[in-house]
Design a protein around this motif. Structure first.
Motif, PDB file in Angstrom:
ATOM      1  N   GLN A  56       0.492  -0.812  -0.305  1.00  0.00           N
ATOM      2  CA  GLN A  56       0.085  -0.024  -0.152  1.00  0.00           C
ATOM      3  C   GLN A  56       0.984   1.436  -0.148  1.00  0.00           C
ATOM      4  O   GLN A  56       0.160   2.490  -0.202  1.00  0.00           O
ATOM      5  N   ASP A  57       2.281   0.988   0.422  1.00  0.00           N
ATOM      6  CA  ASP A  57       3.053   1.864   0.039  1.00  0.00           C
ATOM      7  C   ASP A  57       3.491   2.963  -1.193  1.00  0.00           C
ATOM      8  O   ASP A  57       4.090   1.852  -2.112  1.00  0.00           O
ATOM      9  N   PRO A  58       3.064   4.197  -1.429  1.00  0.00           N
ATOM     10  CA  PRO A  58       3.607   4.491  -2.750  1.00  0.00           C
ATOM     11  C   PRO A  58       4.956   4.646  -2.949  1.00  0.00           C
ATOM     12  O   PRO A  58       6.249   4.048  -2.674  1.00  0.00           O
TER      13      PRO A  58
ATOM     14  N   ALA B 180       1.609   8.926  -4.483  1.00  0.00           N
ATOM     15  CA  ALA B 180       2.609   9.889  -4.773  1.00  0.00           C
ATOM     16  C   ALA B 180       2.393   9.753  -3.420  1.00  0.00           C
ATOM     17  O   ALA B 180       2.563   9.826  -2.511  1.00  0.00           O
ATOM     18  N   THR B 181       3.912  10.335  -3.120  1.00  0.00           N
ATOM     19  CA  THR B 181       4.925  10.347  -1.763  1.00  0.00           C
ATOM     20  C   THR B 181       4.888  11.750  -1.768  1.00  0.00           C
ATOM     21  O   THR B 181       5.951  12.650  -2.015  1.00  0.00           O
ATOM     22  N   LEU B 182       5.220  12.401  -0.276  1.00  0.00           N
ATOM     23  CA  LEU B 182       5.122  13.741   0.291  1.00  0.00           C
ATOM     24  C   LEU B 182       7.085  13.701   0.503  1.00  0.00           C
ATOM     25  O   LEU B 182       7.272  13.441   1.495  1.00  0.00           O
ATOM     26  N   LEU B 183       6.888  15.065  -0.015  1.00  0.00           N
ATOM     27  CA  LEU B 183       8.198  15.230  -0.353  1.00  0.00           C
ATOM     28  C   LEU B 183       8.835  16.472   1.140  1.00  0.00           C
ATOM     29  O   LEU B 183       8.253  17.528   0.912  1.00  0.00           O
ATOM     30  N   GLY B 184       9.741  16.676   2.759  1.00  0.00           N
ATOM     31  CA  GLY B 184       9.624  18.058   3.016  1.00  0.00           C
ATOM     32  C   GLY B 184      11.588  17.971   3.112  1.00  0.00           C
ATOM     33  O   GLY B 184      11.371  17.120   1.914  1.00  0.00           O
ATOM     34  N   PHE B 185      11.483  19.257   2.926  1.00  0.00           N
ATOM     35  CA  PHE B 185      13.090  19.175   2.871  1.00  0.00           C
ATOM     36  C   PHE B 185      13.986  20.893   3.416  1.00  0.00           C
ATOM     37  O   PHE B 185      12.730  21.655   4.277  1.00  0.00           O
ATOM     38  N   VAL B 186      15.207  20.592   4.715  1.00  0.00           N
ATOM     39  CA  VAL B 186      15.825  21.723   5.022  1.00  0.00           C
ATOM     40  C   VAL B 186      17.125  21.975   3.971  1.00  0.00           C
ATOM     41  O   VAL B 186      17.431  21.159   2.994  1.00  0.00           O
ATOM     42  N   GLY B 187      17.443  22.741   4.074  1.00  0.00           N
ATOM     43  CA  GLY B 187      18.782  23.213   4.090  1.00  0.00           C
ATOM     44  C   GLY B 187      19.864  22.444   4.855  1.00  0.00           C
ATOM     45  O   GLY B 187      19.475  22.215   5.878  1.00  0.00           O
TER      46      GLY B 187
END
Length: 398
Positions: free
Chosen positions: A36-38, A171-178
């Protein structure tokens, strides 16, 4: 943050296995809800899959006409810090190109005001910090990242809404940081500088000040990454955008240890969330990238995927690394470049991406072709004598 979005916790997964040497996940991790995972999430975890997933750095940008309708009339921070606008800009490329990842529209500098470092983004010039860091007293005067829900509420609203919007879509949701190094360099320079002069002067004359700043930023970013995950991010990418300013020795002292602290702290608290590490200009530092304990190593376009695969092994998940300028080329050139990247990376442990961000002026149809080729990757690889694992099935929506 324990009260935030409990629903994003993973579905009954067995503890993740890790190698004794690096702490990275090994392949073969099994979740009861695995199918069930993207797709992108599974590949980022180190699992084999039915095809190569795709997303693009700088996925939402001025190459899209729909994006320019906002960027031509609204300043950057208004767009990125107004959740309703950030949500729309995040979804535009996903709707247009059906990417396997949706990345939050934001900026690596977004957390700085919560620490007391104000910035603006000037159209045509980039970020500007009026009061750059130059002394230990300024570092000691920085605020901790104590309550991002109060200081950066729009980030939570953006991510949590995006997660609801795309759940069930595959679809998979991406977060991000520097990374701490990149944010420190911006904070000391006050603006982009081709020589990174102020920061490297500090490095060679007052390294204690720079290390203190890096330490403060690291602790803040650990909290900020956790905040994004609790808001709904399923994968987080660390952007070392200014890695190209560092020699291997400088990177080993001023960048990688601090990035590794974020990886370790995040993994300890959120073992179900894969971490991508991308260093712009870092592809020449193969030894350091190979030792990086992030789940996925993002590669810029200045190295060959074949060389990276040889250096880092068949079981290391790599991301990239098509030259974004290829997307200005003919359809035949785009097909050749993407095919070469897919074949050199192999049928498993690869996320297709460009090696830097999509460039302003890139034809939208070229981005569409790039994504279409990822969806055709199983057939492309089969034609070149490679094939994804036959054990994998098409994913079921989460």
């Amino acid at each position: 943050m324990s009260q935030l979005v409990a629903a994003v916790q993973p579905m009954s997964c067995k503890p993740l296995q890790r190698t004794a040497r690096s702490g990275r996940r090994t392949s073969g991790v099994v979740c009861q809800a695995q199918q069930q995972d993207p797709l992108l999430l599974r590949v980022a975890r180190g699992e084999e899959a039915e095809r190569t997933p795709v997303w693009l750095m700088r996925q939402a940008g001025r190459y899209m006409a729909a994006f320019r309708e906002y960027s031509d009339r609204l300043p950057f921070r208004e767009r990125s810090e107004t959740a309703s606008i950030a949500i729309e800009l995040s979804l535009q490329p996903w709707r247009s190109f059906q990417t396997d990842g949706v990345i939050m529209f934001s900026d690596i500098l977004t957390p700085l005001p919560a620490l007391g470092i104000e910035f603006d983004v000037i159209k045509g010039k980039g970020p500007l910090i009026d009061n750059p860091i130059s002394s230990m007293d300024q570092v000691r005067g920085l605020a901790p990242m104590e309550d991002p829900l109060s200081s950066l509420p729009f980030v939570h609203e953006t991510l949590s809404t995006l997660r609801r919007e795309i759940d069930g879509s595959g679809a998979t949701l991406l977060g991000f940081v520097g990374t701490p190094w990149t944010l420190a360099a911006y904070s000391v320079e006050g603006r982009a500088d081709r020589n990174c002069r102020r920061t490297k002067t500090m490095m060679f004359n007052s390294p204690g000040v720079l290390h203190a700043l890096l330490d403060h930023l690291t602790e803040a970013l650990i909290v900020y990454v956790g905040y994004q995950i609790e808001a709904g991010a399923q994968v987080v990418q660390l952007f070392d955008s200014w890695a190209h300013h560092l020699s291997p020795e400088q990177s080993a002292e001023f960048s990688m240890p601090y990035a590794e602290r974020i990886v370790a702290a995040t993994r300890a608290k959120y073992p179900h969330v894969p971490i991508i590490f991308h260093a712009n200009g870092g592809s020449g530092k193969h030894a350091q990238l190979a030792a990086c304990t992030a789940d996925v190593v993002g590669l810029d376009w200045e190295c060959s995927m074949a060389a990276a695969r040889q250096a880092m092994g068949a079981n290391r998940t790599l991301q990239g690394n098509v030259d974004p300028m290829v997307l200005f080329g003919t359809e035949d050139e785009i097909r050749k470049a993407v095919t070469r990247c897919l074949v050199e990376a192999g049928p498993a442990h690869h996320i297709l991406n460009v090696g830097h961000g999509v460039i302003e002026g890139t034809p939208e149809e070229s981005v569409g072709l790039f994504c279409d080729l990822a969806r055709q990757s199983a057939d492309i690889l089969k034609a070149h004598g490679q094939a994804p694992s036959p054990k994998q099935q098409q994913p079921v929506a989460a």
